[in-house]
Structures are given as structure tokens and as C-alpha cells.
Design a protein around this motif. Structure first.
Motif, PDB file in Angstrom:
ATOM      1  N   ASN A  15       0.830 -11.163   5.827  1.00 17.64           N
ATOM      2  CA  ASN A  15       1.229  -9.650   5.878  1.00 17.64           C
ATOM      3  C   ASN A  15       2.477  -9.097   5.448  1.00 17.64           C
ATOM      4  OD1 ASN A  15      -1.839  -8.924   6.700  1.00 17.64           O
ATOM      5  ND2 ASN A  15      -1.090  -9.510   8.915  1.00 17.64           N
ATOM      6  N   THR A  16       2.511  -8.023   5.193  1.00 20.41           N
ATOM      7  CA  THR A  16       3.882  -7.269   4.812  1.00 20.41           C
ATOM      8  C   THR A  16       4.349  -6.404   5.852  1.00 20.41           C
ATOM      9  OG1 THR A  16       3.291  -7.933   2.392  1.00 20.41           O
ATOM     10  CG2 THR A  16       5.160  -6.402   3.219  1.00 20.41           C
ATOM     11  N   TYR A  17       5.687  -6.768   6.405  1.00 22.35           N
ATOM     12  CA  TYR A  17       6.106  -5.610   7.720  1.00 22.35           C
ATOM     13  C   TYR A  17       7.275  -5.140   7.193  1.00 22.35           C
ATOM     14  CZ  TYR A  17       2.523  -8.113  10.471  1.00 22.35           C
ATOM     15  OH  TYR A  17       1.258  -8.999  10.851  1.00 22.35           O
ATOM     16  N   PHE A  18       7.523  -3.930   7.386  1.00 26.34           N
ATOM     17  CA  PHE A  18       8.859  -3.286   7.029  1.00 26.34           C
ATOM     18  C   PHE A  18       9.787  -3.388   8.196  1.00 26.34           C
ATOM     19  CE2 PHE A  18       5.747  -1.311   4.224  1.00 26.34           C
ATOM     20  CZ  PHE A  18       6.591  -1.225   2.857  1.00 26.34           C
ATOM     21  N   VAL A  19      10.862  -4.161   7.827  1.00 25.02           N
ATOM     22  CA  VAL A  19      12.287  -4.093   8.429  1.00 25.02           C
ATOM     23  C   VAL A  19      13.036  -2.803   8.371  1.00 25.02           C
ATOM     24  CG1 VAL A  19      14.177  -5.284   9.231  1.00 25.02           C
ATOM     25  CG2 VAL A  19      12.076  -6.639   8.636  1.00 25.02           C
ATOM     26  N   SER A  20      13.291  -2.178   9.437  1.00 30.57           N
ATOM     27  CA  SER A  20      14.039  -0.711   9.182  1.00 30.57           C
ATOM     28  C   SER A  20      15.488  -0.851  10.149  1.00 30.57           C
ATOM     29  CB  SER A  20      12.901   0.374   9.299  1.00 30.57           C
ATOM     30  OG  SER A  20      12.816   0.384  10.693  1.00 30.57           O
ATOM     31  N   GLY A  38       0.655  -1.377  -0.122  1.00 25.92           N
ATOM     32  CA  GLY A  38       0.064  -0.016  -0.105  1.00 25.92           C
ATOM     33  C   GLY A  38       0.791   1.225   0.028  1.00 25.92           C
ATOM     34  N   VAL A  39       2.161   1.228  -0.061  1.00 28.35           N
ATOM     35  CA  VAL A  39       3.148   2.238   0.066  1.00 28.35           C
ATOM     36  C   VAL A  39       3.669   2.543  -1.183  1.00 28.35           C
ATOM     37  CG1 VAL A  39       4.973   3.205   1.211  1.00 28.35           C
ATOM     38  CG2 VAL A  39       3.476   1.746   2.249  1.00 28.35           C
ATOM     39  N   GLN A  51       5.150  -0.332  15.803  1.00 23.95           N
ATOM     40  CA  GLN A  51       6.166  -1.167  16.586  1.00 23.95           C
ATOM     41  C   GLN A  51       6.050  -2.615  15.763  1.00 23.95           C
ATOM     42  OE1 GLN A  51       4.558  -1.459  20.550  1.00 23.95           O
ATOM     43  NE2 GLN A  51       2.344  -2.016  19.824  1.00 23.95           N
ATOM     44  N   PHE A  52       4.956  -2.789  14.893  1.00 21.09           N
ATOM     45  CA  PHE A  52       5.071  -4.211  14.275  1.00 21.09           C
ATOM     46  C   PHE A  52       6.016  -3.927  12.712  1.00 21.09           C
ATOM     47  CE2 PHE A  52       1.280  -4.337  16.585  1.00 21.09           C
ATOM     48  CZ  PHE A  52       1.563  -5.596  17.169  1.00 21.09           C
ATOM     49  N   GLY A  53       5.961  -2.781  12.317  1.00 19.71           N
ATOM     50  CA  GLY A  53       6.758  -2.380  11.063  1.00 19.71           C
ATOM     51  C   GLY A  53       5.566  -2.344  10.063  1.00 19.71           C
ATOM     52  N   SER A  54       4.108  -1.962  10.451  1.00  9.89           N
ATOM     53  CA  SER A  54       3.198  -1.572   9.468  1.00  9.89           C
ATOM     54  C   SER A  54       3.140  -0.295   9.085  1.00  9.89           C
ATOM     55  CB  SER A  54       2.019  -2.440  10.026  1.00  9.89           C
ATOM     56  OG  SER A  54       2.168  -3.768  10.271  1.00  9.89           O
ATOM     57  N   ILE A  66       4.820   8.248   5.779  1.00  9.15           N
ATOM     58  CA  ILE A  66       4.364   7.050   6.021  1.00  9.15           C
ATOM     59  C   ILE A  66       5.163   7.017   7.303  1.00  9.15           C
ATOM     60  CG2 ILE A  66       4.319   4.893   5.662  1.00  9.15           C
ATOM     61  CD1 ILE A  66       2.510   6.531   3.808  1.00  9.15           C
ATOM     62  N   SER A  67       4.602   6.517   8.504  1.00  5.50           N
ATOM     63  CA  SER A  67       5.369   6.169   9.685  1.00  5.50           C
ATOM     64  C   SER A  67       5.238   4.758   9.779  1.00  5.50           C
ATOM     65  CB  SER A  67       4.712   6.763  10.847  1.00  5.50           C
ATOM     66  OG  SER A  67       5.392   6.402  11.945  1.00  5.50           O
ATOM     67  N   LEU A  68       6.163   3.988  10.652  1.00  4.98           N
ATOM     68  CA  LEU A  68       5.877   2.717  10.859  1.00  4.98           C
ATOM     69  C   LEU A  68       5.764   2.309  12.469  1.00  4.98           C
ATOM     70  CD1 LEU A  68       9.064   1.211   9.158  1.00  4.98           C
ATOM     71  CD2 LEU A  68       6.661   1.127   8.383  1.00  4.98           C
TER      72      LEU A  68
END
Lengths: 164, 207
Positions: B165-170, B39-40, B61-64, B57-59
Motif C-alpha cells: 500500500n502507499t501511505y502519504f507521510v506529511s 489514486g490522487v 491517521q494512517f496517511g491514506s 483530499i484528506s489523509l
């Protein structure tokens, strides 16, 4: 050991600083949930020197929500006409067996009604209630007490000399 | 009794963002192709006019990803774009002698050292709409919560990430540097390992 990793992203540009991690059911390897270690390896560290526990994050990967809710997968199965109704048959069979047993008992008693004589039981029960003095209707207050005539009071205790 | 709540109309689009052209180093042209992940939209074409209140876009605590829309309330901006301070700048020390400065309170043999911060090359960084990981966003991890999560910002420790689901690792991009030079390394690799848990760790063991 890097061979123990079940997923590797391949080399990514460090300047991005972000990676979209898409979790699939294959990652769980048949389990409902698993604890997973996420480690990062810079390109100046060789594979045999890499220690996953140096820079890591632990998280838990789960199949779905823990609440008993219809999942997308279950909905898809229901739409396809596939449903697991085992519990439904078990839940129905128990009261069905009880009802069949009651009906069978009723017919058994009905067929044997001419061979049954329980008057002794009835007389005994009635006599139990007649062990009161006088007429039953005059002793409403004591109807629940198995009263006996005065002469039948227990006389087994011996009187001592002092009492005489 | 209460009034019936009519749901708001939601508009969805399956439109694929079109590639756009930009000029990078010394007049060099480049075609940028936007991509949509979870969605980003990455590498989206910048707006022609900006007012500083563009969504970002913020993330969590899960990375969503979570869209933040800056708002001016009073004299303050709520959900303002993140300020990265000097985390992504390159610092250099410049030495100035008395002859160069002619400061009245300097000795003739004295030198003045000044830290100079140089902005990073944002040619490709600017295409990322998601908040970047910086050391001030590290969290504490471990059983006692006393270990820094460096270089990761998301996901946080012991969070439950769901399948499909898709989570962003940063991570902080300037964390890994070459030992001989202060240059940031170019590539990293992410690995996932299973961790064997005891019944006690799962909280299922009887006392």
C-alpha cells in the motif's frame, strides 16, 4: 547512524510537505511485521550530526491483515495451481488409520471365532445376578442389589456385656 | 424478505491526464504534467469555474487519502476545505511613526508596530490537492502520550501500515528553518529504521 537505515527517500523538496511512501515486502526482510522508525533530516544537518530520535514517528509495518483470509498472493498461487495441502493430508490420515485398525480388528476376531471360549466369563456374570433370594422375577425392586440370604449377614462384631 | 440490492455501476478509467499549459512568474510559460499517485492526481488542471465546493483530499491517521466533498447544510459547510490560517504566511513587523499616522492618541515620539502577513508563493503548492500539515494537526506520541509529533502529521504513532500500500507521510514545511535567518530550508530527507522490540513491548511476555 544513517547506515542503519534500510530506506532513504533521497532529497525531497521541503515545500511539498508530503511524500508517498510505498511499502514493499522487501522492507520486512523476511519477517511478518516490524516496528519502524520514520525520521526526517533537514539539509542543514549533516549526516554525522543527524539524530533519528529527534524528530520521528514510530509505526508498525505488517505483511497483511491479521485475520485468516485468502490474500492476493495466495489467490495468485491457487490460480497457478500451486497450493500447500500439507495440513489436508495430516487431517485425512488420522481418521484413515483409525478405520483401517477397526477393519483389521474385525477380521482378526472373525478368523479366531472358533478358538474363542468365553463361557466362563458369561457364567460368572450370570451368577452374579442370581445371588438374590427367591426367583429373580419376584425381586424386581432389588434386582440391582446383590442380596444375600439372612444367614449370610455379617456376624463378626462382638456383643458387649451391656448388650447381653 | 428484502429486496435484492443491485450494486451501483462503478466507472474506472485508465486515461492518463494530459499535460497543460500555465503562466507563472511575469508571463513565463510552463507545461505542467499531471501525475497520479495512489489514486490522487497531482498537478491537475484547475477547473474553469469554481463554486468553492470542489472535492479535496484528506489523509486519515494512517496517511491514506480520503476524498472529501464539501456540502452546504443549513448555514454551515460540512467537510469544507481546510483553512490554514497564518501557518504558511510570512510575518513582518512594520513600524509607523506619528508623522506617518497622525493618530490623535499618539505621542509625537511614539511609534506604532504592526504585524503584516504576506501570503506564500503558491505557484507549486497549489498543485497539491492533499491537505497540508499544520501544527494544529500534530498528535501526541510516546508511551505517556505527552510528546508532540512535530513536524509530522501522518502517519500517527503505532499504526499498522500494510505492505503493498502507499501511505502519504506529511510534515509541516515551515518547521525547519535556518538558524541564522528565518528562511525555511529547501530540502529534507526521510529515513526508515528498524526498531528492535522486546517480547514485553510486543505484549507476549508472561507475567
Amino acid at each position: 547512524d544513517l547506515k542503519a537505515a534500510f530506506f532513504s527517500s533521497g532529497w525531497l523538496k521541503n515545500v511539498d510537505g508530503i511524500y508517498p511512501l510505498e511499502l514493499t515486502a522487501d522492507f520486512l526482510d523476511g519477517a511478518y511485521d516490524r516496528k519502524v522508525l520514520l525520521a526526517i533530516q533537514p539539509d542543514n544537518i549533516r549526516d554525522d550530526e543527524f539524530n533519528p530520535w529527534e524528530h520521528y514517528v514510530l509505526f508498525r509495518m505488517i505483511m497483511g491483515p491479521r485475520v485468516a483470509k485468502t490474500t492476493k498472493q495466495q489467490k495468485a498461487l491457487q490460480d497457478a495451481g500451486i497450493s500447500d495441502d500439507t495440513w489436508y493430508y495430516v487431517a485425512l490420515s488420522i481418521p484413515t488409520v483409525v478405520v483401517i485398525a477397526c477393519v483389521a480388528m474385525y477380521f482378526f476376531l472373525y478368523l479366531n471365532r472358533s478358538h474363542r471360549d468365553i463361557h466362563n466369563v458369561k457364567d460368572f456374570a450370570i451368577n452374579q445376578r442370581r445371588r438374590v433370594l427367591g426367583k429373580f422375577k419376584d425381586f424386581k425392586k432389588y434386582k440391582k442389589i446383590n442380596n444375600r440370604p439372612y444367614s449370610e449377614l455379617p456376624t463378626h462384631t462382638k456383643k458387649t456385656g451391656k448388650q447381653n | 424478505r428484502r429486496n435484492v440490492i443491485k450494486p451501483k455501476e462503478t466507472t474506472t478509467t485508465s486515461e492518463i491526464p494530459k499535460p497543460w499549459l500555465r503562466t507563472i512568474y511575469s508571463g513565463q510559460k510552463e507545461v505542467v504534467t499531471p501525475t497520479v499517485i495512489a489514486g490522487v492526481t497531482f498537478s491537475a488542471k484547475p477547473l474553469a469555474t469554481t463554486n468553492g465546493l470542489e472535492p479535496w483530499i484528506s489523509l486519515d491517521q494512517f496517511g491514506s487519502p480520503k476524498t472529501k466533498r464539501p456540502q452546504i447544510k443549513g448555514a454551515k459547510t460540512k467537510d469544507a476545505r481546510p483553512d490554514y490560517s497564518t501557518y504558511f504566511k510570512t510575518v513582518a513587523t512594520r513600524t509607523l511613526s506619528y508623522d506617518e499616522l497622525k493618530a490623535h492618541n499618539m505621542e509625537e515620539d511614539e511609534v506604532y508596530e504592526e504585524e503584516v502577513f504576506t501570503d506564500e508563493d503558491d505557484t507549486y503548492v497549489s498543485l497539491n490537492p492533499i491537505i497540508r500539515c499544520t501544527p494544529d494537526r500534530y498528535f501526541k506520541k510516546g508511551p505517556a502520550g505527552d510528546i508532540s509529533s512535530e513536524p509530522f502529521c501522518t502517519p500517527k504513532e503505532n499504526k499498522e501500515l500494510k505492505v503493498d500500500n502507499t501511505y502519504f507521510v506529511s510534515w509541516y514545511t515551515k518547521f525547519f528553518q535556518k538558524p541564522d535567518t528565518d528562511e525555511t530550508i529547501e530540502n529534507v530527507q526521510l529515513h526508515l529504521f528498524y526498531v528492535k522490540e522486546s517480547i514485553k513491548d510486543k505484549g507476549l511476555k508472561k507475567r
